[in-house]
Design a protein around this motif. Sequence first.
Motif, PDB file in Angstrom:
ATOM      1  N   SER A 218      -5.280  -0.387  -8.474  1.00  0.00           N
ATOM      2  CA  SER A 218      -5.851   0.398  -7.375  1.00  0.00           C
ATOM      3  C   SER A 218      -5.015   0.196  -6.114  1.00  0.00           C
ATOM      4  O   SER A 218      -4.186  -0.706  -6.038  1.00  0.00           O
ATOM      5  N   GLU A 219      -5.284   1.028  -5.126  1.00  0.00           N
ATOM      6  CA  GLU A 219      -4.563   0.897  -3.858  1.00  0.00           C
ATOM      7  C   GLU A 219      -4.816  -0.465  -3.216  1.00  0.00           C
ATOM      8  O   GLU A 219      -3.945  -1.035  -2.572  1.00  0.00           O
ATOM      9  N   HIS A 220      -6.004  -1.021  -3.444  1.00  0.00           N
ATOM     10  CA  HIS A 220      -6.354  -2.304  -2.831  1.00  0.00           C
ATOM     11  C   HIS A 220      -5.944  -3.499  -3.680  1.00  0.00           C
ATOM     12  O   HIS A 220      -5.957  -4.630  -3.199  1.00  0.00           O
ATOM     13  N   ASP A 221      -5.576  -3.256  -4.923  1.00  0.00           N
ATOM     14  CA  ASP A 221      -5.111  -4.320  -5.812  1.00  0.00           C
ATOM     15  C   ASP A 221      -4.004  -3.761  -6.720  1.00  0.00           C
ATOM     16  O   ASP A 221      -4.170  -3.653  -7.933  1.00  0.00           O
TER      17      ASP A 221
ATOM     18  N   HIS B  21       0.832  -1.207   0.000  1.00  0.00           N
ATOM     19  CA  HIS B  21       0.000   0.000   0.000  1.00  0.00           C
ATOM     20  C   HIS B  21       0.869   1.260   0.000  1.00  0.00           C
ATOM     21  O   HIS B  21       0.559   2.232  -0.700  1.00  0.00           O
TER      22      HIS B  21
END
Length: 101
Positions: free
Chosen positions: A42-45, A15
């Motif tokens: 994305s930040e989550h993936d 992250h």
Amino acid sequence: MDYRVSLSLSVTDPHALWSAAAACALTAPGMTLDDVVETIGSEHDPDIADCIALLLLSPRITGARIEDFACRRAGRPERVADVTPLPTRPRATRHGLNANA
């Protein structure tokens, strides 16, 4: 004069890596958050290799030009315990089968 530089690294915080890469990408003229997500995930993936590439290619080295660049996930060596041994056959000796077989 050509030089080859190798770098190995371990990602300890995906992250934080994504945040740094996103901040770097957003400094490009016209870059939007949607463009960032399309480029590095994305930040989550996050796409870790793309994040690393973006950060490493951002600095310029005065008097040099990067000719080639690749970033990939390093392979993990197999542990000996995970390797299935091949079946063994008795070895022949000059006088027939090995007595220890």
